[in-house]
Structures are given as structure tokens and as C-alpha cells.
Design an enzyme around this catalytic site. Structure first.
Site, mmCIF file in Angstrom:
data_model
loop_
_atom_site.group_PDB
_atom_site.id
_atom_site.type_symbol
_atom_site.label_atom_id
_atom_site.label_comp_id
_atom_site.label_asym_id
_atom_site.label_seq_id
_atom_site.Cartn_x
_atom_site.Cartn_y
_atom_site.Cartn_z
ATOM 1 N N ASP A 27 -0.542 0.961 13.316
ATOM 2 C CA ASP A 27 -0.020 1.615 12.114
ATOM 3 C C ASP A 27 1.055 0.721 11.498
ATOM 4 O OD1 ASP A 27 0.957 3.366 10.196
ATOM 5 O OD2 ASP A 27 2.164 4.503 11.647
ATOM 6 N N ASP B 54 3.039 6.403 9.360
ATOM 7 C CA ASP B 54 2.482 7.755 9.242
ATOM 8 C C ASP B 54 1.743 8.196 10.499
ATOM 9 O OD1 ASP B 54 0.169 6.264 9.115
ATOM 10 O OD2 ASP B 54 -0.549 7.109 7.207
ATOM 11 N N ASP C 184 -4.070 1.441 10.281
ATOM 12 C CA ASP C 184 -4.501 1.101 8.929
ATOM 13 C C ASP C 184 -4.807 -0.391 8.820
ATOM 14 O OD1 ASP C 184 -1.885 -0.072 8.802
ATOM 15 O OD2 ASP C 184 -1.082 1.870 8.154
ATOM 16 N N ASP D 69 -18.865 -1.188 9.280
ATOM 17 C CA ASP D 69 -19.687 -0.086 9.754
ATOM 18 C C ASP D 69 -20.473 0.473 8.574
ATOM 19 O OD1 ASP D 69 -20.594 1.810 11.691
ATOM 20 O OD2 ASP D 69 -18.628 1.680 12.646
ATOM 21 N N ASP E 215 -24.841 2.452 11.806
ATOM 22 C CA ASP E 215 -24.691 3.669 12.593
ATOM 23 C C ASP E 215 -26.008 4.452 12.644
ATOM 24 O OD1 ASP E 215 -22.659 5.569 13.868
ATOM 25 O OD2 ASP E 215 -23.516 6.869 12.318
ATOM 26 N N GLU F 93 -27.390 0.269 15.609
ATOM 27 C CA GLU F 93 -27.097 1.261 16.651
ATOM 28 C C GLU F 93 -28.278 2.226 16.714
ATOM 29 O OE1 GLU F 93 -23.748 4.600 17.828
ATOM 30 O OE2 GLU F 93 -24.777 4.645 15.906
ATOM 31 N N HIS G 281 -15.993 3.548 20.592
ATOM 32 C CA HIS G 281 -15.267 4.726 20.101
ATOM 33 C C HIS G 281 -15.934 6.039 20.478
ATOM 34 C CE1 HIS G 281 -18.426 4.034 17.190
ATOM 35 N NE2 HIS G 281 -18.232 5.237 16.706
ATOM 36 N N ASP G 282 -17.192 5.979 20.960
ATOM 37 C CA ASP G 282 -17.925 7.185 21.341
ATOM 38 C C ASP G 282 -18.016 7.387 22.844
ATOM 39 O OD1 ASP G 282 -18.513 8.110 18.785
ATOM 40 O OD2 ASP G 282 -20.351 6.931 18.637
#
Length: 574
Positions: A24, A28, A32, A101, A209, A277, A349-350
Site C-alpha cells: 500500500d 488506505d 495499489d 489478468d 482466468d 487457466e 491467490h486461490d
């Protein structure tokens, strides 16, 4: 193929950034583009060749950015298009590429295409999505009236009833992620135009994806008992009514991907990369998808090995049998030996963190198992992927209660399980082990209160173990997980046998030791990994290892006779 003939990505390593949790820059609590720019030297020092950026497009964030409302902009949450351009320039200056992605199986329900499609059955974009009336004689909203009995990946039906029009729309994932109708040529052309726009901007390719779900056989049929509607091998993880055989590698999938290649990539200068994917893809299908002569995608991203510890679902967690892992990896290595290419990964990430799932995250063995798993993976044939924090040995988060989870899949599963009367404690145990939130806690840059990730309050809490497990502590430590990843990546760059050598499995029936050779011309590497706490006499298992010359290992003070717990060794033979 020879090293001179091989595509550049055969000896490359990809690093995945999940931007929300990487760094970050504005306080916040959400990562990013500015934060990624701040940390590029970490990636350059690691030696990776490609940055795969998870979605940063405008999105309502129902599925953390995989529900896109505008394909040609950047969500203010993550920054601006100007920063994306700056990132492309900065990566290229460091000799790295950017892989965006691409999420085109579905959009957000707030995308203008779907807003227009939903406005009226007479809308010119109505058939850009899959709309169907209730079943004959039944009222909309009645579960029995849904066009099929398919079940969503995120629990519940794949059909959402629209009161205004009296019809249902299809969503394989969240109800806010309606599926695009790829049968419509206008949809395909709009997607291709968007992809060309990004390539013209300097992007070097796409990770696509669930791309093998874009072709659907949607003729109102229910799923068979195993979820299949055609002859062929069962798809791991399918269940009654999931309908997966109607959208996993559907009837026009090869046609669509060949058309995409022709319309978007063919004839473009530069070294591009396309990664498909593909949940449920078989080795046989993968050969077709990645055969260069067919011009579809460069490599697949498949899920067979990360389903080996699933029972009836991912939440029904079973112990991983090493023989099953060898059989799976060996099948893919053999199946793509002469044609095609595979992606190599433990984490993304999954998936939960590999060191907690496949390794041993106890204080005694965490470092050794993290480096052992890395060695095993990176020495296979295929393109390795490093998921952010994996190179630091990051582990699963110690969730205390269900209230700590943010992931839509996890939250929906808990709700569905409670309605079904399941034991809350057992469900929480499964969530702790398998939730996608385990991979989404902030990257641990240093030992400060929020691990150097943010000056604000992080959107997901930082793992308490970051005080000891962080990049700053490992950066100059030659025995760290980070240092070992640097060595593995350098070895792939320097040794053609790692990228292109033939693969041969050894000891296929051993319960703990994973061993294989890689051979290219007269260069032979022997890789031996002990995935257990039990020591073994190496020369009893593999007598010729006695004559091997050390290339790389994860433990100091090598004993040529003894393979210690979680030890990985790469030897040159002959």
C-alpha cells in the site's frame, strides 16, 4: 527442442502479484500500483522474468476484482492508467514483462454491457449474456424453475432470477458475475478489441482466468450423477448437478482460442505470453491447447495436483498421499514431453499457503520444508510461478473465528454449511486450512506493526508471525528461503537442462522421498527431495547418488549418505 529453438518463456519464472495485498502506497490499507512500483527492486533482486498482475480494473469488488465493470481503465482503489503505464515502463527497464489478468468468462453485473442486457428482453445486448426463461409451468423464483440444476462454484445455484424481465441469467461464480455469451460474435470481437488495446499499451500478454469455460453447451440439460453429459474421464471435484461437462472445455473452446490468437496475437512483434487457466483440463486436452501448431495458448494453468487433498469438495480435506502427487506430476510431465507446456505452482491467490498445506510450518521445519517444496517444483519441466510471499515462506493465517474471513467463497460456504446443519467447529477447521484468505494476507516486508505493508489499517490483518518471517530479515541471510529462491531461479536461467531436459520419475512408490532426473544431451541432474520428518539413507535408495556432484541444496553441511528431514538435493550425474 534445442535451447536455440525454445521460446523465451521455457526458462522464465513468473511472479504473481495480488495487488490488494502486495504493498500500500497511500495509507488506505489496500495495496495499489504505487506500492508495486515501490517494490520492483525486490522482484529484480529475486530474478523473476514476468510479473503477473491480478485484476486492477474498475470493479465493485464482489470477488476482489474478478468481477470487472470496465475492461479499459484502472480502479481508483489501485491507482490510475498513468501508473499502469509507469509500471510497464519500469518493468521493461528492468528486463521484466507484464502479464495482465484477463477475466472474460464473466463480467460484473455493473458492467455497462450487462446493465444494457438486463434493461429489456428486447435489448440489442440481451444475447451478450445467457438469459433463459423459467422451466415450463413453473413460476420464476421457484428453485425448480431454474433452467438447469447446475451449482455455482461459490455455493448455490448458477441461475439468478431477474424480477423485471421474468428470466434467469447464468453465473458460474458469484451472482454479481454474469457469464458472457461467447456464442455471440459481437461479444468475441469486443473482447478481442479490448485485448489489442492493452497490447498496444505495452502489456506483454495475458493470464486468462477460467478460459476453458467460455464455450458452453447450454441446452437446458441437468447434470448427470457425476456431473457429466458426455463420454470421457470424470472431472475431479464435480458433483451432482454441477453441469461442468457442459462448460469445461466446451464444444467450441478450441475454435474460440484459435480465433483469439488469430485476431489478437498473430503477427505482433515482441515476445508475448498467453497462459490459459483451465480448471478440470486433462493432459490430453492440454496437449491440444498448447501445441504451437494449433496457435491457441502458450501454456495451461491446471489444478489436478491441488485437488489431491480434496474429498467430496475442497472443504473435505484429506491427507496428501505422496504417491498420488508423483502420479499426477509424472503424468503431466510425460504427457507434455514432446508437445505442449505446463505451468508449475504450489501457491496462488486461490490456494492456501503451500508450506502449511504440503509442507511443515512448525518452527523446526518451516524453512526447510518451504525450500524443499520450492526445489521440487522448480526442477520440473514447465514454467514456475512464485506467488507473492511464497519466496519468504509465508504460512496460513491463524483465523480465530469465522468473522475473520472476507473471501466470498469462504463466507458463502460457511452460510450454506450452517443451513445444512453441519458442525460449526468442523467447518471452521476446514476454512482455516483451505480458505483463499490464507493467500491474501499482506506481504510481510518487515517486522513493524503492519509488516511494512501499510501505514494505515490493512484490509486483512497481517499474520502475527511477520515479526520473524519477513523480507527484511531474509534479504541478506544466505540461508533464508528468499536466498534459496534466488538460487533456484538463477539455476533455471543458467542451465538449459532445467528448462528443457527430459524428465524421468524415480522411486514412484516411495511414501516420502520424491526423486527424478532431468536429462539434456549428456547433462543429467538428479533431484532428490525428502518430504517428511523421517531421515533416509540416500545411497540405499539411489546408489548412484554417491557419485553425484553437488549443484544445489537447501541444507548446509551435506552428508552424502543421509537425506535429512525436508532436505532437497540437486546433483550432477555422470
Amino acid at each position: 527442442m534445442t535451447p536455440e529453438e525454445a521460446p523465451w518463456w521455457t526458462n522464465a519464472v513468473v511472479y504473481q502479484v495480488y495487488p490488494r495485498s502486495f504493498q500500500d502506497s497511500d495509507g488506505d490499507g489496500i495495496g495499489d500500483l504505487g506500492g508495486i512500483l515501490q517494490r520492483l527492486d525486490h522482484l529484480a533482486d529475486l530474478g523473476v522474468d514476468v510479473l503477473w498482475l491480478s485484476p486492477v480494473y474498475p470493479s465493485p469488488q464482489a470477488d476482489n476484482g474478478y468481477d470487472i465493470s470496465d475492461y479499459q481503465d484502472i480502479d481508483p482503489l489501485f491507482g490510475t492508467l498513468a501508473q499502469l503505464d509507469e509500471l510497464i515502463t519500469a518493468l521493461h527497464a528492468r528486463g521484466m514483462k507484464l502479464l495482465m489478468d484477463l477475466v472474460v468468462n464473466h463480467t460484473s453485473d455493473e458492467h455497462p454491457w450487462f446493465v444494457e442486457s438486463r434493461s429489456s428482453p428486447a435489448s440489442p445486448k440481451r444475447d451478450w449474456y445467457w438469459w433463459r426463461p423459467p422451466r415450463d409451468g413453473l413460476a420464476g423464483g421457484d428453485p425448480g424453475a431454474e433452467p438447469t440444476n447446475w451449482q455455482s462454484f461459490f455455493s448455490g445455484s448458477t441461475w439468478e432470477y431477474d424480477e423485471a424481465s421474468g428470466e434467469y441469467y447464468l453465473h458460474l461464480f458469484d451472482r454479481k458475475q454474469p457469464d458472457l455469451n461467447w456464442e455471440n460474435p459481437a461479444v468475441r470481437q469486443a473482447v478481442y478489441a479490448m485485448m489489442r488495446w492493452w497490447l498496444d499499451r505495452g502489456v506483454d500478454g495475458f493470464r486468462m482466468d477460467v478460459i476453458n469455460m467460455i464455450s458452453k453447451d447450454l441446452r437446458g440439460r441437468d447434470g448427470a450423477p457425476d456431473g457429466h453429459l458426455h463420454d470421457g474421464p470424470p472431472i475431479p471435484g464435480t458433483a451432482l448437478g454441477d453441469g461442468s461437462a457442459s462448460y469445461i472445455c466446451g464444444p467450441r473452446i478450441h475454435e474460440f482460442l484459435n480465433e483469439m490468437h488469430r485476431e489478437v496475437f498473430a503477427g505482433r512483434p515482441g515476445a508475448l505470453l498467453t497462459v490459459g487457466e483451465m480448471p478440470g483440463v486433462t493432459v490430453e486436452e492440454a496437449r491440444l491447447f498448447t501445441d504451437p501448431a494449433r496457435a491457441e495458448v502458450d501454456m495451461v494453468f491446471q489444478f489436478e495436483h491441488v485437488g489431491l487433498d480434496h474429498g467430496s469438495s475442497k472443504w473435505d480435506v484429506r491427507p496428501l498421499r505422496m504417491r498420488s502427487l508423483k502420479a499426477s506430476f509424472g503424468r503431466w510431465q510425460a504427457g507434455l514431453a514432446d508437445v505442449g507446456w505446463n505451468s508449475l505452482y504450489w501457491d496462488n491467490h486461490d490456494q492456501p499457503r503451500a508450506v502449511s498445506r504440503f509442507g511443515d510450518d512448525s518452527p523446526e521445519f518451516r524453512r526447510d520444508s518451504a525450500t524443499c517444496l520450492a526445489t521440487l517444483l522448480h526442477l520440473h519441466r514447465g514454467t514456475p510461478y512464485v506467488y507473492q510471499g511464497q519466496e519468504l515462506g509465508m504460512a496460513n493465517y491463524p483465523f480465530a473465528t469465522v468473522d475473520g474471513f472476507r473471501d466470498v467463497e469462504s463466507v458463502n460456504h460457511f452460510g450454506t454449511a450452517m443451513v445444512a446443519g453441519q458442525d460449526p467447529a468442523a467447518v471452521l477447521t476446514a476454512l482455516r486450512r483451505m480458505s483463499r484468505d490464507n493467500a491474501r494476507t499482506p506481504v510481510q516486508w518487515d517486522g513493524s506493526p503492519h509488516a511494512g505493508f501499510t501505514t494505515g489499517t490493512p484490509w486483512l490483518p497481517v499474520n502475527p508471525d511477520h515479526v520473524a518471517w519477513n523480507a527484511a530479515a531474509q534479504r541478506d541471510d544466505p540461508s533464508s528461503v528468499l536466498a534459496h529462491y534466488r538460487q533456484l531461479i538463477a539455476l533455471r536461467h543458467e542451465e538449459p537442462v532445467v528448462a528443457l531436459g527430459d524428465f524421468a520419475m524415480l522411486l514412484p512408490d516411495h511414501d516420502d522421498v520424491y526423486a527424478f532426473t532431468r536429462t539434456l544431451d549428456d547433462r543429467v541432474l538428479l533431484v532428490v527431495c525428502n518430504l517428511s520428518r523421517t531421515p533416509y539413507r540416500l545411497t540405499d535408495l539411489l546408489p548412484h547418488a554417491r557419485d553425484g556432484r553437488w549443484v544445489l541444496g537447501n541444507l548446509p553441511d551435506e552428508d552424502p549418505e543421509l537425506l535429512r528431514p525436508w532436505e532437497a538435493r540437486v546433483l550432477s550425474i555422470g
